[in-house]
Enzyme design. Structure first.
Site, PDB file in Angstrom:
ATOM      1  N   ASP A  10      45.992 -19.309 -36.347  1.00  0.00           N
ATOM      2  CA  ASP A  10      45.406 -18.021 -35.992  1.00  0.00           C
ATOM      3  C   ASP A  10      44.585 -18.292 -34.727  1.00  0.00           C
ATOM      4  O   ASP A  10      44.188 -19.434 -34.477  1.00  0.00           O
ATOM      5  CB  ASP A  10      44.513 -17.553 -37.153  1.00  0.00           C
ATOM      6  CG  ASP A  10      43.709 -16.332 -36.780  1.00  0.00           C
ATOM      7  OD1 ASP A  10      44.295 -15.357 -36.292  1.00  0.00           O
ATOM      8  OD2 ASP A  10      42.471 -16.355 -36.967  1.00  0.00           O
ATOM      9  N   LEU A  11      44.350 -17.272 -33.914  1.00  0.00           N
ATOM     10  CA  LEU A  11      43.635 -17.502 -32.650  1.00  0.00           C
ATOM     11  C   LEU A  11      42.125 -17.234 -32.785  1.00  0.00           C
ATOM     12  O   LEU A  11      41.309 -18.152 -32.668  1.00  0.00           O
ATOM     13  CB  LEU A  11      44.247 -16.597 -31.563  1.00  0.00           C
ATOM     14  CG  LEU A  11      43.566 -16.633 -30.202  1.00  0.00           C
ATOM     15  CD1 LEU A  11      43.701 -18.001 -29.545  1.00  0.00           C
ATOM     16  CD2 LEU A  11      44.171 -15.558 -29.283  1.00  0.00           C
ATOM     17  N   ASP A  12      41.779 -15.941 -33.038  1.00  0.00           N
ATOM     18  CA  ASP A  12      40.376 -15.545 -33.084  1.00  0.00           C
ATOM     19  C   ASP A  12      39.675 -16.184 -34.284  1.00  0.00           C
ATOM     20  O   ASP A  12      40.041 -15.930 -35.431  1.00  0.00           O
ATOM     21  CB  ASP A  12      40.260 -14.012 -33.197  1.00  0.00           C
ATOM     22  CG  ASP A  12      40.808 -13.296 -31.964  1.00  0.00           C
ATOM     23  OD1 ASP A  12      40.457 -13.696 -30.849  1.00  0.00           O
ATOM     24  OD2 ASP A  12      41.581 -12.336 -32.126  1.00  0.00           O
ATOM     25  N   THR A  18      36.088 -15.533 -30.589  1.00  0.00           N
ATOM     26  CA  THR A  18      36.060 -14.234 -29.904  1.00  0.00           C
ATOM     27  C   THR A  18      35.450 -13.127 -30.770  1.00  0.00           C
ATOM     28  O   THR A  18      35.272 -12.012 -30.290  1.00  0.00           O
ATOM     29  CB  THR A  18      37.496 -13.833 -29.497  1.00  0.00           C
ATOM     30  OG1 THR A  18      38.356 -14.263 -30.540  1.00  0.00           O
ATOM     31  CG2 THR A  18      37.912 -14.479 -28.197  1.00  0.00           C
ATOM     32  N   LYS A  46      37.504  -8.943 -39.230  1.00  0.00           N
ATOM     33  CA  LYS A  46      38.205 -10.201 -38.926  1.00  0.00           C
ATOM     34  C   LYS A  46      39.658 -10.155 -39.403  1.00  0.00           C
ATOM     35  O   LYS A  46      39.918  -9.861 -40.568  1.00  0.00           O
ATOM     36  CB  LYS A  46      37.495 -11.389 -39.579  1.00  0.00           C
ATOM     37  CG  LYS A  46      36.265 -11.811 -38.791  1.00  0.00           C
ATOM     38  CD  LYS A  46      35.711 -13.123 -39.308  1.00  0.00           C
ATOM     39  CE  LYS A  46      34.501 -13.529 -38.500  1.00  0.00           C
ATOM     40  NZ  LYS A  46      33.771 -14.637 -39.124  1.00  0.00           N
ATOM     41  N   SER A 115      48.826 -14.568 -34.492  1.00  0.00           N
ATOM     42  CA  SER A 115      47.597 -13.757 -34.355  1.00  0.00           C
ATOM     43  C   SER A 115      47.896 -12.266 -34.311  1.00  0.00           C
ATOM     44  O   SER A 115      48.948 -11.854 -33.832  1.00  0.00           O
ATOM     45  CB  SER A 115      46.882 -14.153 -33.055  1.00  0.00           C
ATOM     46  OG  SER A 115      45.900 -13.197 -32.710  1.00  0.00           O
ATOM     47  N   ALA A 116      46.934 -11.463 -34.784  1.00  0.00           N
ATOM     48  CA  ALA A 116      47.083  -9.999 -34.734  1.00  0.00           C
ATOM     49  C   ALA A 116      46.811  -9.459 -33.339  1.00  0.00           C
ATOM     50  O   ALA A 116      47.163  -8.328 -33.016  1.00  0.00           O
ATOM     51  CB  ALA A 116      46.093  -9.358 -35.716  1.00  0.00           C
ATOM     52  N   LYS A 146      48.555  -8.535 -40.997  1.00  0.00           N
ATOM     53  CA  LYS A 146      48.170  -9.392 -42.116  1.00  0.00           C
ATOM     54  C   LYS A 146      47.426  -8.498 -43.119  1.00  0.00           C
ATOM     55  O   LYS A 146      46.690  -7.635 -42.690  1.00  0.00           O
ATOM     56  CB  LYS A 146      47.229 -10.505 -41.635  1.00  0.00           C
ATOM     57  CG  LYS A 146      47.840 -11.428 -40.595  1.00  0.00           C
ATOM     58  CD  LYS A 146      46.777 -12.344 -39.987  1.00  0.00           C
ATOM     59  CE  LYS A 146      47.342 -13.153 -38.834  1.00  0.00           C
ATOM     60  NZ  LYS A 146      46.361 -13.986 -38.159  1.00  0.00           N
ATOM     61  N   GLU A 170      43.733 -20.603 -40.808  1.00  0.00           N
ATOM     62  CA  GLU A 170      43.252 -19.214 -40.785  1.00  0.00           C
ATOM     63  C   GLU A 170      41.775 -19.094 -41.160  1.00  0.00           C
ATOM     64  O   GLU A 170      41.304 -19.815 -42.022  1.00  0.00           O
ATOM     65  CB  GLU A 170      44.038 -18.422 -41.845  1.00  0.00           C
ATOM     66  CG  GLU A 170      44.984 -17.400 -41.337  1.00  0.00           C
ATOM     67  CD  GLU A 170      44.404 -16.249 -40.544  1.00  0.00           C
ATOM     68  OE1 GLU A 170      43.192 -16.035 -40.546  1.00  0.00           O
ATOM     69  OE2 GLU A 170      45.207 -15.559 -39.906  1.00  0.00           O
ATOM     70  N   ASP A 171      41.070 -18.142 -40.497  1.00  0.00           N
ATOM     71  CA  ASP A 171      39.656 -17.918 -40.838  1.00  0.00           C
ATOM     72  C   ASP A 171      39.427 -16.587 -41.557  1.00  0.00           C
ATOM     73  O   ASP A 171      38.298 -16.300 -41.953  1.00  0.00           O
ATOM     74  CB  ASP A 171      38.780 -17.950 -39.574  1.00  0.00           C
ATOM     75  CG  ASP A 171      38.942 -16.708 -38.729  1.00  0.00           C
ATOM     76  OD1 ASP A 171      40.098 -16.253 -38.555  1.00  0.00           O
ATOM     77  OD2 ASP A 171      37.929 -16.172 -38.256  1.00  0.00           O
TER      78      ASP A 171
HETATM   79  C1  BG6 Z   1      42.348 -10.392 -34.689  1.00  0.00           C
HETATM   80  C2  BG6 Z   1      40.837 -10.274 -34.775  1.00  0.00           C
HETATM   81  O1  BG6 Z   1      42.705 -11.694 -34.364  1.00  0.00           O
HETATM   82  O2  BG6 Z   1      42.858  -9.517 -33.690  1.00  0.00           O
HETATM   83  C3  BG6 Z   1      40.458  -8.820 -35.030  1.00  0.00           C
HETATM   84  O3  BG6 Z   1      40.349 -11.096 -35.820  1.00  0.00           O
HETATM   85  C4  BG6 Z   1      41.072  -7.919 -33.957  1.00  0.00           C
HETATM   86  O4  BG6 Z   1      39.054  -8.696 -35.050  1.00  0.00           O
HETATM   87  C5  BG6 Z   1      42.587  -8.129 -33.916  1.00  0.00           C
HETATM   88  O5  BG6 Z   1      40.785  -6.543 -34.228  1.00  0.00           O
HETATM   89  C6  BG6 Z   1      43.272  -7.298 -32.834  1.00  0.00           C
HETATM   90  O6  BG6 Z   1      42.862  -7.710 -31.563  1.00  0.00           O
HETATM   91  P1  BG6 Z   1      43.172  -6.967 -30.213  1.00  0.00           P
HETATM   92  O7  BG6 Z   1      42.781  -7.987 -29.166  1.00  0.00           O
HETATM   93  O8  BG6 Z   1      44.633  -6.670 -30.186  1.00  0.00           O
HETATM   94  O9  BG6 Z   1      42.341  -5.731 -30.179  1.00  0.00           O
HETATM   95 MG    MG Z   2      40.959 -14.974 -37.110  1.00  0.00          MG
END
Ligand code: BG6
Ligand code: MG
Length: 222
Positions: A10-12, A18, A46, A115-116, A146, A170-171
């Site tokens: 996962d990224l964030d 972030t 998150k 990542s989302a 997810k 994953e966090d």
């Molecule tokens: C996830 C974050 O990785 O990405 C969420 O944990 C965030 O907080 C989601 O809403 C979507 O991100 P973005 O950059 O597409 O708005």
């Molecule tokens: Mg995350």
């Protein structure tokens, strides 16, 4: 002998922190529209997609608004968020991340992002690691959020490894569930109390190594 043939990150919150920038951008929006929004509320966002995050915020504020207005708010928040992440630098990569990924690559383990976030390419480019990954599954090439397993299954497909031989880092609770739904080994990054469904929990990637991953695999007997 190592069972894992691909690691999906996962990224964030795993590779970069972030969550702080997401909070600041949402806070700017909630201040503008008069909703009281705290760092504790931010925890609920998150791993949740941008529009779903906005829905949670509107629910907190007890607001009902038109779809067009929702899109306007989400765009505004993203514009402010992009301002923050555009200024990110390589020193914002979380401790232990580069060392662990290099170790994996040395052992011929594929590395991918799951990542989302639609901002994944921008963040990876800003912190200078876009080229490090064999595949990127993110909000741009995946539809279901997810805990649906789609993002991790997609990453596994992209690197050509079966889900049963993938390990996810994953966090977020929704992300742990997504990894379990995908039939993957799941390492939580953060609090063992919050991430109790993960097979194993570490405090950060500085708490991870190839030899530890092999020990984790033995512990859960895959
Ligand atoms: C996830 C974050 O990785 O990405 C969420 O944990 C965030 O907080 C989601 O809403 C979507 O991100 P973005 O950059 O597409 O708005
Ligand atoms: Mg995350």
């Amino acid at each position: 002998m190592m069972h894992t043939a691909a690691c999906i990150f996962d990224l964030d919150g795993v590779i970069v922190d972030t969550a702080r920038y997401h909070f600041l951008a949402w806070k700017r929006l909630t201040d503008m529209i008069g909703i009281h929004f705290t760092e504790e509320d931010n925890e609920r966002l998150k791993g949740v997609s941008r529009m779903a995050s906005l829905e949670i915020i509107l629910e907190i504020g007890g607001r009902k608004i038109e779809e067009s207005q929702k899109h306007e708010y989400a765009e505004l928040k993203n514009k402010w968020y992009v301002d923050y992440i555009s200024k990110m630098t390589p020193d914002e990569i979380l401790p232990g991340c580069l060392e662990f990924i290099k170790e994996l690559k040395g052992a011929n383990v594929r590395v991918a992002i799951g990542s989302a976030s639609k901002n994944t390419p921008l963040i990876l480019e800003r912190v200078g690691i876009l080229e490090l990954f064999d595949a990127i599954a993110d909000g741009n090439n995946v539809k279901k959020a997810k805990p649906d397993p789609e993002v991790f299954i997609k990453a596994a497909e992209m690197v050509g490894i079966e889900p049963g031989r993938c390990t996810v880092f994953e966090d977020a609770v929704a992300g742990i569930q997504a990894a379990l739904n995908a039939g993957m080994l799941c390492v939580g990054v953060g609090s063992p109390v919050i991430l109790k469904k993960a097979h194993f929990v570490i405090r950060g990637l500085d708490d991870m190594s190839l030899s530890k991953l092999i020990e984790i695999e033995k512990g859960i007997r895959i």
